[in-house]
Design a protein around this motif. Structure first.
Motif, PDB file in Angstrom:
ATOM      1  N   ASP A   1      40.670  30.537  48.534  1.00  0.00           N
ATOM      2  CA  ASP A   1      39.878  30.126  47.367  1.00  0.00           C
ATOM      3  C   ASP A   1      38.435  29.844  47.765  1.00  0.00           C
ATOM      4  O   ASP A   1      37.494  30.230  47.063  1.00  0.00           O
ATOM      5  N   GLU A   2      38.247  29.183  48.910  1.00  0.00           N
ATOM      6  CA  GLU A   2      36.892  28.910  49.398  1.00  0.00           C
ATOM      7  C   GLU A   2      36.149  30.206  49.697  1.00  0.00           C
ATOM      8  O   GLU A   2      34.953  30.323  49.436  1.00  0.00           O
ATOM      9  N   LEU A   3      36.863  31.180  50.250  1.00  0.00           N
ATOM     10  CA  LEU A   3      36.253  32.470  50.576  1.00  0.00           C
ATOM     11  C   LEU A   3      35.735  33.174  49.325  1.00  0.00           C
ATOM     12  O   LEU A   3      34.593  33.643  49.297  1.00  0.00           O
TER      13      LEU A   3
ATOM     14  N   ALA B   1      31.305  34.745  45.755  1.00  0.00           N
ATOM     15  CA  ALA B   1      30.738  34.756  44.408  1.00  0.00           C
ATOM     16  C   ALA B   1      29.366  34.077  44.403  1.00  0.00           C
ATOM     17  O   ALA B   1      28.423  34.557  43.766  1.00  0.00           O
ATOM     18  N   SER B   2      29.264  32.991  45.132  1.00  0.00           N
ATOM     19  CA  SER B   2      28.000  32.258  45.188  1.00  0.00           C
ATOM     20  C   SER B   2      26.919  33.054  45.911  1.00  0.00           C
ATOM     21  O   SER B   2      25.801  33.207  45.413  1.00  0.00           O
ATOM     22  N   ILE B   3      27.237  33.599  47.078  1.00  0.00           N
ATOM     23  CA  ILE B   3      26.267  34.363  47.864  1.00  0.00           C
ATOM     24  C   ILE B   3      25.781  35.589  47.093  1.00  0.00           C
ATOM     25  O   ILE B   3      24.601  35.914  47.091  1.00  0.00           O
ATOM     26  N   CYS B   4      26.703  36.254  46.414  1.00  0.00           N
ATOM     27  CA  CYS B   4      26.370  37.496  45.708  1.00  0.00           C
ATOM     28  C   CYS B   4      25.953  37.256  44.263  1.00  0.00           C
ATOM     29  O   CYS B   4      25.661  38.210  43.543  1.00  0.00           O
ATOM     30  N   ASP B   5      25.948  35.986  43.850  1.00  0.00           N
ATOM     31  CA  ASP B   5      25.642  35.647  42.462  1.00  0.00           C
ATOM     32  C   ASP B   5      26.478  36.503  41.519  1.00  0.00           C
ATOM     33  O   ASP B   5      25.978  37.134  40.601  1.00  0.00           O
ATOM     34  N   ALA B   6      27.781  36.557  41.824  1.00  0.00           N
ATOM     35  CA  ALA B   6      28.709  37.426  41.089  1.00  0.00           C
ATOM     36  C   ALA B   6      29.673  36.585  40.255  1.00  0.00           C
ATOM     37  O   ALA B   6      30.177  35.570  40.727  1.00  0.00           O
TER      38      ALA B   6
ATOM     39  N   ALA C   1      43.466  35.447  45.975  1.00  0.00           N
ATOM     40  CA  ALA C   1      42.486  34.495  45.457  1.00  0.00           C
ATOM     41  C   ALA C   1      41.578  35.236  44.496  1.00  0.00           C
ATOM     42  O   ALA C   1      41.320  36.431  44.674  1.00  0.00           O
ATOM     43  N   GLU C   2      41.110  34.530  43.486  1.00  0.00           N
ATOM     44  CA  GLU C   2      40.192  35.164  42.538  1.00  0.00           C
ATOM     45  C   GLU C   2      39.340  34.118  41.846  1.00  0.00           C
ATOM     46  O   GLU C   2      39.752  32.985  41.674  1.00  0.00           O
TER      47      GLU C   2
ATOM     48  N   LEU D   1      36.640  46.253  53.058  1.00  0.00           N
ATOM     49  CA  LEU D   1      35.558  46.801  52.247  1.00  0.00           C
ATOM     50  C   LEU D   1      35.019  45.691  51.368  1.00  0.00           C
ATOM     51  O   LEU D   1      35.760  45.082  50.612  1.00  0.00           O
ATOM     52  N   LEU D   2      33.754  45.404  51.519  1.00  0.00           N
ATOM     53  CA  LEU D   2      33.067  44.449  50.670  1.00  0.00           C
ATOM     54  C   LEU D   2      32.067  45.225  49.854  1.00  0.00           C
ATOM     55  O   LEU D   2      31.330  46.040  50.393  1.00  0.00           O
ATOM     56  N   SER D   3      32.030  44.958  48.586  1.00  0.00           N
ATOM     57  CA  SER D   3      31.167  45.739  47.723  1.00  0.00           C
ATOM     58  C   SER D   3      30.558  44.844  46.642  1.00  0.00           C
ATOM     59  O   SER D   3      31.252  43.977  46.102  1.00  0.00           O
TER      60      SER D   3
END
Length: 112
Positions: A34-36, A41-46, A63-64, A106-108
């Protein structure tokens, strides 16, 4: 798209055996995961961030953030479509895709 139509090994016996050996599918949420997704989401402003695992018939979210669901059928799997597309495009072009150990993650995210 369904498991019978996957032509890139996404439904391979070896991959699914390994996935099931982890005994992670359908387990409760865990703070570390969950922290990940919250950090991503925070870093990518997503608005949406997930850790998902592709099973033979579904993608399951360990996690989502931003979805409010725990799984979707494969025909709704954006991640699987990206993996198939990239694998097909990159096969033969980059040793990181074909060599050992191969692409493991894969991170996108959009860069607009």
């Amino acid at each position: 798209m369904n498991a019978q139509n996957l032509d890139n090994g996404a439904d391979s016996v070896e991959r699914l055996t390994a996935l099931h050996s982890y005994e992670i599918l359908d387990t409760p949420r865990e703070d570390d995961f969950d922290e990940l997704v919250n950090l991503a989401a925070s870093i990518c402003d997503a608005p949406i961030s997930v850790v998902n695992l592709i099973d033979s018939h579904r993608q399951w979210f360990k996690a989502e953030v931003g979805l409010g669901i725990s799984e979707t059928p494969l025909d709704a799997s954006i991640g699987l479509r990206i993996i198939k597309s990239l694998t097909n495009q990159l096969r033969g072009e980059f040793s990181i895709v074909n060599g050992h150990p191969g692409v493991q993650c894969l991170l996108s995210f959009p860069n607009d």
